[in-house]
Design an enzyme around this catalytic site. Structure first.
Site, mmCIF file in Angstrom:
data_model
loop_
_atom_site.group_PDB
_atom_site.id
_atom_site.type_symbol
_atom_site.label_atom_id
_atom_site.label_comp_id
_atom_site.label_asym_id
_atom_site.label_seq_id
_atom_site.Cartn_x
_atom_site.Cartn_y
_atom_site.Cartn_z
ATOM 1 N N CYS B 21 0.844 -1.195 0.000
ATOM 2 C CA CYS B 21 0.000 0.000 0.000
ATOM 3 C C CYS B 21 0.881 1.246 0.000
ATOM 4 O O CYS B 21 1.881 1.261 0.705
ATOM 5 C CB CYS B 21 -0.899 0.021 1.228
ATOM 6 S SG CYS B 21 -2.279 -1.118 1.124
ATOM 7 N N PRO B 22 0.558 2.298 -0.755
ATOM 8 C CA PRO B 22 -0.658 2.419 -1.573
ATOM 9 C C PRO B 22 -0.426 2.060 -3.041
ATOM 10 O O PRO B 22 -1.189 2.503 -3.893
ATOM 11 C CB PRO B 22 -0.969 3.898 -1.436
ATOM 12 C CG PRO B 22 0.390 4.540 -1.424
ATOM 13 C CD PRO B 22 1.304 3.566 -0.711
#
Lengths: 381, 82
Positions: B21-22
């Site tokens: 992430c992200p």
């Protein structure tokens, strides 16, 4: 028979690797058993973090630039040429200027990242940046002549080089204006593409309240769709429009065309095993630094640690020993929080970053590291 | 919404498995930029928070998550560009 180790790219990763290998394999090089060749398309080695300081008039671009030959061990052959493709069967590199291809037995791709502002209409004409020498100088000139107004720092593209830099610039410009007693003449807004102010949750939690307490506007979920230089507006694909007097953008980045043409990965980023740094699906090919898809930030420290790991692995392979060294994701990063203080984070694949309270001592540590970087490039630090 | 079987077909697929992430969300946003309105994108992600992040982003950006399929070692998230 001589074993050829080819390194493509003379940035931090490629240079540290070349110098560390020269040291480790000195005996083999002297006996003509190994030849190390570093391919780079320019004459200079560049230390990019200097550009952030150029924007504030504290450093000159020349401070971050030295001839590659001065930085690289003399036992390493440097070829100033551009590698465009790989013949994996013949184990040869195709070059732009050379008639004959260059042989390799072990290949390391360290081609880094480059700016690609054309992906967003109007961005190249309507914004400034500090991700290049010319850009940083133009930004410096703009900052010095502004009479007030709205400064927008927009993180347009991710991933990008040095994930801390957008926050650093924002904190620094706030402090820079306060030191001059001019902060009340300016509004500052920081935008980020996702729901928080930084890709890493821990950094975001640390930075968010610090931005707000310094009266810096925050726009999250802001993915720039277009910039209109005439009306001085930036519009996001989520429907938010901001007017600016100075737009400082983190442009979209892309990897090397060579990586794409050689089939090593999409977008110029090389698919690798995140621990061994071997290119996925290719024998005797490694990738390090910004070019490698490891999941860690595109930062010089990551490239440095990865170069050390690959140097150990290659030295083992040359000697017929098992390559045991692995990369655990280690990254370190100073984060400037103003013109006179900074914090520091260290993290890896397992441990998240934990920013500490900024101090003046850490700021001076960062400046000291910037000065000693040339020892890092030479593999000494 | 999480289901065990895909209820819809995608027009295009973004394979972001392995990215943290992200990264998967940013890969999705890049694809949304590139496709026409109405296109359904399948995002493959093994990042734990991707379903939540994609749902939040879609809600704020005016797009639609039509399906989240648990594939065992990753999620297949369908997003329609509106």
């Amino acid at each position: 028979m001589t074993e050829h180790i080819a390194i493509v790219g003379g940035g931090t990763g490629g240079t540290v690797l070349a110098n560390t290998l020269a040291e480790k394999l000195g005996a083999e090089i002297a006996a003509d058993k190994v030849e190390i060749t570093l391919f780079n398309d320019g004459e200079d080695h560049v230390y990019k973090p200097v550009w952030l300081y150029v924007a504030f008039g504290q450093r000159e671009p020349a401070d971050g630039r030295r001839p590659l030959r001065e930085v690289v061990d003399e036992r390493v052959t440097i070829r100033h040429d551009y590698v465009v493709d790989i013949d994996y069967d013949r184990k040869e590199l195709e070059l732009v200027d050379a008639i004959d291809p260059a042989p390799y037995d072990k290949l390391v791709v360290a081609t880094g990242a480059q700016l690609d502002p054309e992906r967003v209409p109007g961005l190249a004409d309507g914004s400034h940046h500090f991700y290049g020498e010319d850009g940083a100088q133009a930004l410096r000139d703009e900052l010095l002549t502004m009479d007030g107004g709205h400064i927008v720092l927009s993180v347009v593209g991710t991933p990008h080089m040095c994930p801390a830099a957008p926050l650093e610039f924002t904190f620094m410009v706030d402090d820079w204006l306060r030191e001059r007693g001019r902060r009340d003449e300016f509004d500052i807004t920081y935008t980020y593409p996702i729901m928080r102010v930084h890709g890493n949750e821990h950094i975001a939690e640390w930075a968010d309240p610090r931005l707000r307490e310094r009266d810096i506007g925050v726009e999250t979920v802001f993915n720039a769709e277009a910039v209109d230089p005439k009306s001085e507006t930036i519009t996001s694909m989520e429907g938010t429009k901001l007017e600016y007097d100075l737009l400082v953008a983190i442009p979209p980045h892309t990897g090397s065309d060579f990586v794409e043409s050689a089939g090593l990965g999409d977008g110029g980023w090389v698919d690798v095993d995140q621990h061994t740094l071997e290119a996925t699906g290719f024998e005797d090919v490694y990738a390090i630094g910004d070019a490698a898809q490891t999941g860690v930030p595109k930062a010089g420290s990551a490239a440095h640690y990865q170069a050390n790991v690959v140097a150990q692995r290659l030295a083992s392979e040359v000697r017929g020993q098992p390559a045991a060294a692995v990369y655990g994701g280690k990254t370190i990063c100073f984060i400037e929080t103003g013109m006179d203080d900074a914090t520091f984070v260290e993290f890896d694949y397992e441990r998240p970053p934990e920013p500490s309270e900024p101090t003046q001592a850490m700021h001076w540590s960062k400046l000291a590291y910037n000065e000693s970087y040339w020892l890092t490039a030479r593999g000494l630090l | 919404m999480t289901t065990n079987q895909s209820q819809s077909e995608a027009d295009t697929t973004v394979d972001a498995r392995g990215a943290t992430c992200p990264g998967p969300l940013m890969d999705l946003i890049s694809e949304v930029r590139a496709v026409d309105t109405g296109t359904v994108i399948a995002l493959l992600s093994d990042a734990e928070k991707s379903p939540t992040e994609v749902e939040e982003w879609a809600e704020k950006s005016g797009n639609e998550v039509t399906d989240v399929v648990d594939q065992g070692d990753h999620n297949r998230i369908h997003v329609r560009k509106l």
